[in-house]
Design an enzyme around this catalytic site. Structure first.
Site, PDB file in Angstrom:
ATOM      1  CB  SER A 182      -0.971  -0.036   1.186  1.00 33.85           C
ATOM      2  OG  SER A 182      -2.009   0.906   1.019  1.00 33.85           O
TER       3      SER A 182
ATOM      4  CG  ASP B 202      -4.505  -1.735   0.513  1.00 39.29           C
ATOM      5  OD1 ASP B 202      -3.764  -2.389   1.265  1.00 39.29           O
ATOM      6  OD2 ASP B 202      -4.460  -0.499   0.428  1.00 39.29           O
TER       7      ASP B 202
END
Length: 737
Positions: A67, A213
């Site tokens: 991320s 993610d």
């Protein structure tokens, strides 16, 4: 060519030239891997960690990130310095980066018309007879272009081991729930996939996998680093902490806690994989919000302090100054990039012809390799609103470098629905409400035809359908047959009192020939034939009902350079319409009407001024009430009721001031708030000879405006001569006629 690339390589070349080093002189040292965890805006603390690691001369031999950790780690792996990273995160317009809407200058004129009339940002698709929703609130168009810009130096490297620092990005396969480690391919795409927060960002398709993610499966990917042939791991955990019981007081907090628990358990498992020789760094970020990108700079010092706290252990890994310079010099240096493009092409996976897309590009072979030029071209293609995302990449073929624009069709298309809601209330019992939708079907043929159908239900129902057909994929000329069915109310006033209300129903067939004027305007010349009725709904029964036939030719010239459709800060809008009513084409009467409305906008800081003028006149005037021009209502003589005065001639001038009073939060739901005031002068007349300034009515108003995702909202008050006043509540853009 990228200046930063040359400066960085020049520095490395100088270091190599100054150092006389042999392999035998190298002292054995452990290979060090850096693991950067996810945490949204909290991940900017990684930059502080990097700054302190460099200050202490800690060599980094490999990086794995998730991320925000993938963003910071991936860019650092390309050779960026911590100072360059800090400059990016502290100067980036995060609010703009988190929105897909292209700047209005990149919209085609047809899309500007959509933007003006249908301001609700959400859209829905129709595919195979079913309604389809986008896979995320944000497609990540602007963020992807930002990543492209900052990875252009290494755009031709597909093996992440060949980066200046070997790198791995971690995402989650949304189909299986497993962590997906990316060590090759497109670096910008890998970083983008790693931070695709579900429901906020759309998943990223990488080699047939839908990735979201990486924090869901591996927010602190220690095990990934253990596979990268390192001896010591430095892991940086910026995960949001669990809320204490006293803060779990809402469904939002409970939902956040559930997700944090799932991520936290996996993070603890990863931390348990660390050996006694490894180092864990946890910046003290408290409850700094993961979505607070506007204040990311606040986390950087915390990263530095947390790294300083483990200096004693880091000292065992530090190199002397000469050894650290040698380490930097030995990093892989990306190969050179050609200064000019050998070719330009567009790849499209949907129904839109690549030739059509290429005709909109202002870039060609021989142009320089320039990220700003590429981003501008990508935004222009995205502004056609045919694609979920338009990106680019440098391609090397036969020893030459070109640029390929990748236009990815909307997964929920190709038939797109846009929406609008309008509500008008004067707080005195007069209310109008409409809900509208526009269906646009694209890719009908290789010439770029579109079929648009508007359906509006409510106080002013309408059905409008137009088939827009360019002469060719490259041509700006077009034909546009259309059908228009509509109803509206027309109030008839005697002085200040409404004495009657007519319901006007009209149907019309038309055929236009026109030309697009770049992306800023359009000219049309057309013929039409129609019929209509004006039925008395309220008033003296002795007043007549009216039936009428229409027909004639019209010409229309429109321009729009505004930077925003609802609360512009710069640019202008102009709309000029000539209509010749001709009995030879079926009209009851022979007359001409001319309408012109122009608005200009100028800003200084948060303050904006708008000056607008309107003039409408009827030549060879006839008493055709359905063709009268009306004034009255918000910003059209604000102290009068909407449509209170009407006639065959009208004029209006207005000066409007508004100021943004809310600060940008940098969030997805950032809602600008404005306060404004207006000064207006105008009237309607039965005879053109009566038009003069002395007979103009002076009005003014004040209002508050809110630029919401469902369109603008206004709350205002108007004052007219003689002390008359009106109050307004609008959802949707105020009416212009």
């Amino acid at each position: 060519m990228n200046t930063r690339y040359f400066l960085r390589n020049a520095r490395r070349a100088a270091i190599l030239a100054l150092l006389v080093v042999s392999v035998s002189a190298h002292a054995e040292r452990p290979r060090i891997g850096l693991v950067l965890g996810g945490g949204g805006a909290r991940g900017a603390a990684h930059i502080g960690v990097l700054k302190e690691l460099e200050r202490q001369r800690i060599p980094i031999d490999a990086i794995a990130g998730t991320s925000m950790g993938a963003i910071v780690g991936g860019l650092y792996a390309t050779g960026m310095t911590p100072e360059e990273l800090e400059d990016i995160v502290t100067t980036l317009d995060w609010a703009g980066a988190m929105k897909d809407t292209p700047s209005r200058e990149h919209l085609s004129f047809r899309r500007k018309l959509d933007d003006d009339r249908y301001p609700i940002t959400m859209e829905v698709g129709i595919r195979d007879g079913e309604l389809k929703l986008p896979m995320g609130a944000i497609e990540g168009q602007k963020l992807m272009l930002i990543l492209r810009e900052h990875t252009i130096d290494v755009s031709q490297i597909s093996d992440f081991n060949e980066l200046p620092i070997p790198f791995r990005a971690v995402a989650t396969d949304i189909e299986t729930g497993d962590a997906h480690v990316m060590g090759e391919g497109d670096l910008a795409l890998a970083i983008r996939a790693s931070m695709s927060v579900p429901a906020i960002f759309a998943p990223t398709d990488v080699d047939g996998r839908l990735l979201v993610d990486g924090g869901i499966a591996a927010n602190l990917p220690v095990d990934v680093m253990q596979e990268m042939d390192v001896d010591i791991i430095i892991a940086v955990d910026v995960e949001f902490p669990l809320y204490p019981a006293e803060e779990l007081v809402s469904v939002v907090k409970i939902s956040e806690q559930m997700l944090t628990i799932l991520m936290h358990r996996e993070t603890l498992r990863q931390i348990e994989l660390l050996s006694d020789d490894d180092i864990l760094i946890r910046p003290r970020l408290g409850t700094f919000n993961s979505g607070d990108f506007a204040n990311t700079a606040e986390t950087i010092p915390e990263g530095e302090e947390a790294t300083l706290a483990v200096s004693a252990r880091l000292a065992e890994l530090a190199l002397d100054e000469e050894g650290y310079e040698r380490h930097l010099a030995e990093r892989n240096v990306p190969g050179s990039i050609d200064e000019q493009l050998a070719f330009v092409r567009v790849k499209d996976d949907g129904p839109v012809s690549p030739r059509l897309l290429e005709s909109h590009l202002d870039i060609s072979a021989g142009d320089p390799v320039d990220v700003e030029l590429f981003a501008d071209a990508a935004e222009t293609l995205y502004g056609l609103n045919h694609h979920e995302q338009v990106s680019y990449r440098l391609v090397e073929e036969n020893g030459q470098t070109g640029v390929e624009f990748d236009a990815r069709s909307k997964s929920y298309g190709p038939n797109i629905l846009k929406f609008a809601i309008s509500l008008e209330n004067d707080f005195e019992g007069s209310t109008s409400f409409n809900i509208g939708t526009r269906l646009t079907k694209i890719g009908i043929n290789s010439r770029g035809a579109e079929w648009q159908t508007d359906l509006q239900l409510g106080t002013d129902p309408q059905l409008l359908s137009e088939f827009y057909q360019p002469f060719s994929a490259e041509s700006r000329l077009f034909v546009a047959p259309r059908i228009d069915l509509r109803q509206r109310n027309l109030n008839v006033f005697a002085g200040e009192d409404a004495i009657a209300r007519y319901r006007i129903s009209e149907s019309e067939l038309g055929f236009d020939l026109g030309s697009q004027i770049g992306s800023i305007g359009e000219f049309r010349l057309g013929a039409y034939r129609g019929t209509g009725k004006a039925r008395l709904k309220v008033g003296d029964p002795a007043l007549p009902n009216i039936e009428f036939d229409t027909g004639g030719v019209l010409g229309r010239l429109r321009f729009d350079t505004r930077d925003d459709a609802q609360f512009p800060r710069s640019g202008y809008r102009a709309d000029l319409l000539w209509n010749a009513s001709l009995p030879d084409l079926g009209a009851d009467e022979r007359f001409d009407t001319v309408e012109a409305e122009v608005d200009g906008y100028w800003s200084h800081g948060k303050n904006t001024w708008n000056f607008g003028v309107l003039y409408a006149t009827t030549l060879d005037s006839q008493d055709t009430i359905q063709d009268y021009f009306t004034l009255g209502g918000f910003l059209r003589l604000s102290g009068l009721e909407r449509g209170e005065i009407s006639g065959p001639h009208a004029a209006l001038a207005r000066l409007v001031y508004y100021r943004r009073v809310s600060e940008s939060t940098g969030g997805v739901l950032d809602i600008p708030i404005y306060i404004g005031a207006s000064l207006e002068a105008g009237n309607t007349w039965q005879s053109r000879s009566d038009i003069d300034f002395e007979s103009a009515l002076i009005n003014g108003g004040v209002y508050a405006g809110f630029d919401t995702p469902i369109g603008p909202v206004y709350l205002g008050a108007g004052l007219s001569e003689g002390g008359r006043s009106n109050y307004y509540l609008f959802f949707g853009a105020p009416p212009r006629r």
